[in-house]
Design a protein around this motif. Sequence first.
Motif, PDB file in Angstrom:
ATOM      1  N   VAL A 149     -31.368 -22.348 -97.866  1.00 19.30           N
ATOM      2  CA  VAL A 149     -31.913 -21.606 -99.009  1.00 19.30           C
ATOM      3  C   VAL A 149     -32.431 -22.568-100.075  1.00 19.30           C
ATOM      4  CG1 VAL A 149     -30.399 -19.623 -98.581  1.00 19.30           C
ATOM      5  CG2 VAL A 149     -29.616 -21.457-100.091  1.00 19.30           C
ATOM      6  N   SER A 150     -33.336 -22.071-100.905  1.00 15.05           N
ATOM      7  CA  SER A 150     -33.900 -22.937-101.933  1.00 15.05           C
ATOM      8  C   SER A 150     -32.969 -23.052-103.137  1.00 15.05           C
ATOM      9  CB  SER A 150     -35.264 -22.417-102.379  1.00 15.05           C
ATOM     10  OG  SER A 150     -35.124 -21.147-102.954  1.00 15.05           O
ATOM     11  N   ASP A 151     -32.066 -22.091-103.313  1.00 10.98           N
ATOM     12  CA  ASP A 151     -31.091 -22.165-104.394  1.00 10.98           C
ATOM     13  C   ASP A 151     -29.932 -21.236-104.032  1.00 10.98           C
ATOM     14  OD1 ASP A 151     -29.973 -23.061-106.685  1.00 10.98           O
ATOM     15  OD2 ASP A 151     -31.321 -22.007-108.045  1.00 10.98           O
ATOM     16  N   LYS A 152     -28.790 -21.471-104.645  1.00 11.24           N
ATOM     17  CA  LYS A 152     -27.621 -20.645-104.330  1.00 11.24           C
ATOM     18  C   LYS A 152     -27.306 -19.752-105.524  1.00 11.24           C
ATOM     19  CE  LYS A 152     -25.400 -23.503-100.828  1.00 11.24           C
ATOM     20  NZ  LYS A 152     -24.336 -24.495-100.550  1.00 11.24           N
ATOM     21  N   THR A 153     -27.655 -18.507-105.390  1.00  9.49           N
ATOM     22  CA  THR A 153     -27.484 -17.541-106.471  1.00  9.49           C
ATOM     23  C   THR A 153     -26.576 -16.405-105.979  1.00  9.49           C
ATOM     24  OG1 THR A 153     -29.374 -16.276-105.678  1.00  9.49           O
ATOM     25  CG2 THR A 153     -29.834 -18.012-107.283  1.00  9.49           C
ATOM     26  N   PRO A 154     -26.038 -15.597-106.907  1.00  7.73           N
ATOM     27  CA  PRO A 154     -25.233 -14.443-106.471  1.00  7.73           C
ATOM     28  C   PRO A 154     -26.009 -13.557-105.500  1.00  7.73           C
ATOM     29  CG  PRO A 154     -25.002 -14.769-108.840  1.00  7.73           C
ATOM     30  CD  PRO A 154     -26.046 -15.737-108.381  1.00  7.73           C
ATOM     31  N   ASP A 155     -27.286 -13.383-105.760  1.00  9.79           N
ATOM     32  CA  ASP A 155     -28.117 -12.550-104.904  1.00  9.79           C
ATOM     33  C   ASP A 155     -28.223 -13.107-103.476  1.00  9.79           C
ATOM     34  OD1 ASP A 155     -29.830 -10.279-104.705  1.00  9.79           O
ATOM     35  OD2 ASP A 155     -31.490 -11.709-104.527  1.00  9.79           O
ATOM     36  N   GLY A 175     -17.005 -24.587-100.556  1.00  8.89           N
ATOM     37  CA  GLY A 175     -17.861 -25.752-100.705  1.00  8.89           C
ATOM     38  C   GLY A 175     -17.398 -26.691-101.799  1.00  8.89           C
ATOM     39  N   ASN A 176     -18.075 -27.811-101.915  1.00  8.38           N
ATOM     40  CA  ASN A 176     -17.680 -28.847-102.880  1.00  8.38           C
ATOM     41  C   ASN A 176     -18.316 -28.666-104.247  1.00  8.38           C
ATOM     42  OD1 ASN A 176     -20.275 -29.716-101.791  1.00  8.38           O
ATOM     43  ND2 ASN A 176     -19.944 -31.540-103.043  1.00  8.38           N
ATOM     44  N   SER A 177     -19.248 -27.724-104.367  1.00 12.07           N
ATOM     45  CA  SER A 177     -19.898 -27.557-105.665  1.00 12.07           C
ATOM     46  C   SER A 177     -19.430 -26.290-106.370  1.00 12.07           C
ATOM     47  CB  SER A 177     -21.417 -27.479-105.485  1.00 12.07           C
ATOM     48  OG  SER A 177     -22.005 -27.034-106.686  1.00 12.07           O
ATOM     49  N   LEU A 178     -18.782 -26.479-107.521  1.00 10.46           N
ATOM     50  CA  LEU A 178     -18.365 -25.310-108.316  1.00 10.46           C
ATOM     51  C   LEU A 178     -19.597 -24.493-108.706  1.00 10.46           C
ATOM     52  CD1 LEU A 178     -15.693 -26.966-110.607  1.00 10.46           C
ATOM     53  CD2 LEU A 178     -15.269 -25.027-109.062  1.00 10.46           C
ATOM     54  N   LYS A 179     -20.651 -25.204-109.093  1.00 11.24           N
ATOM     55  CA  LYS A 179     -21.825 -24.533-109.627  1.00 11.24           C
ATOM     56  C   LYS A 179     -22.598 -23.747-108.559  1.00 11.24           C
ATOM     57  CE  LYS A 179     -26.011 -25.595-112.205  1.00 11.24           C
ATOM     58  NZ  LYS A 179     -26.825 -26.746-112.613  1.00 11.24           N
ATOM     59  N   SER A 180     -22.706 -24.293-107.356  1.00 11.09           N
ATOM     60  CA  SER A 180     -23.546 -23.670-106.330  1.00 11.09           C
ATOM     61  C   SER A 180     -22.757 -22.856-105.313  1.00 11.09           C
ATOM     62  CB  SER A 180     -24.313 -24.746-105.560  1.00 11.09           C
ATOM     63  OG  SER A 180     -25.244 -25.374-106.396  1.00 11.09           O
ATOM     64  N   ASP A 181     -21.555 -23.322-104.980  1.00 12.39           N
ATOM     65  CA  ASP A 181     -20.806 -22.658-103.920  1.00 12.39           C
ATOM     66  C   ASP A 181     -19.813 -21.633-104.463  1.00 12.39           C
ATOM     67  OD1 ASP A 181     -22.039 -24.294-101.922  1.00 12.39           O
ATOM     68  OD2 ASP A 181     -20.703 -25.923-102.495  1.00 12.39           O
ATOM     69  N   VAL A 182     -19.180 -21.978-105.574  1.00  8.61           N
ATOM     70  CA  VAL A 182     -18.052 -21.158-106.036  1.00  8.61           C
ATOM     71  C   VAL A 182     -18.482 -20.083-107.042  1.00  8.61           C
ATOM     72  CG1 VAL A 182     -15.847 -21.225-107.273  1.00  8.61           C
ATOM     73  CG2 VAL A 182     -16.367 -22.972-105.539  1.00  8.61           C
TER      74      VAL A 182
END
Lengths: 232, 232
Positions: A149-155, A175-182
């Motif tokens: 994906v181009s970005d990790k969003t709730p959608d 995942g290791n990224s709070l911002k993108s995975d969690v």
Amino acid sequence: MSKLKTIGLDADDTLWHNEQFFRLTQQRFAELLNDHADQQALIDRLEAAERRNLGHYGFGVKGFVLSMIETAVEVGGDQVPASVINELLESGREMLRHPIELLPGVAETVAELAESHALVLITKGDLLDQERKLAQSGLGEMFRAVEIVSDKTPDIYARAFAGFDGGVEGAMMVGNSLKSDVLPALEAGAWGVHVPHELTWSFEAATPPVDHDRFHVVPGLPDLAPLVQRLS
Amino acid sequence: MSKLKTIGLDADDTLWHNEQFFRLTQQRFAELLNDHADQQALIDRLEAAERRNLGHYGFGVKGFVLSMIETAVEVGGDQVPASVINELLESGREMLRHPIELLPGVAETVAELAESHALVLITKGDLLDQERKLAQSGLGEMFRAVEIVSDKTPDIYARAFAGFDGGVEGAMMVGNSLKSDVLPALEAGAWGVHVPHELTWSFEAATPPVDHDRFHVVPGLPDLAPLVQRLS
């Protein structure tokens, strides 16, 4: 309470090493240009270029190389020799052919989880590069779906998990990224599990949502099993 | 004989203009470097670099810009001023933000086909860039699925159409590239429909499979309707 049915896994620095190659290349970049500025200034300018270009280039190695070249001519002007530009191009190609190295216990853990749960790989980056790394990992068969994906969003998470038994409420993103995975996975209604990696890109930093009842932290991927068992 | 249920559509130069922006940028590239080599030699060297790098970069604007920079320093060495590198970077960003322009009759045709058939968009290129163009086209809602892929192979088509009623035998792939849209789709068992575009990248050239009974040619996308009706 819904039961855990689907597990989404991030790839870079969750299944295999990645950030270390960016750091090494960044280091080489700073050394190549150390006649023009000090190391920290160079790295700061490179990060500023990456941020500025993110909306155009998205995530991945190709955009990183373009930002390195941009920063090189920004700080060095006409003094930057062709050999430096060539080295930056070559360091990018090197990243794009570097063999992947799985993190400890990943192969066993993924195989074990695949027996009881639907696994989905959800990753950002250059399409071809991520496909190459997955093929090389030998883990491809373990995943019911692969979403680059181009970005990790709730959608994105809502859509990625919607087709699976239990939907997004029966899904977990790891995942290791709070911002993108969690954080976006929690916002979508899934569980969000942080597996910290010692090297995480500054763009991926965020405050841990410690009060969220679907947030968990495990020290490494092999430590996921007891949590998965408890939630299933 | 199976009936047509699903229509796969290519995006660049099938739904909207694309190659013309590559040609314009290539032209600008050749002008910027005309002190170092003549135009045709520059374009030949750029194409050689693109071919050489395809396995690393895949398709899309970012890889194209990296190949332009590589060729610039290859032909110009230390004589290439920073301003030229900057112009090449800027021309890439310009391509990545250029508004799309639909080909004639595309909006109406796609809306009409979507009423009777499942439509799937299948395209190569940079992930973020293709998503941006689709969002801008206003056609996003017409497609049941969007597949941005690193390459177009028989296997990709088999998988893209497998989930739809009628499977790959009930599917048609439509696009301007014989090599990417038509031949591998035919090999997968689908219909392959060529919609020629006056500008097609040299990499996409191939011999038309004139004897194949599932191969068709239509002059423009609006001419697809009678063929679709006949096969459905």
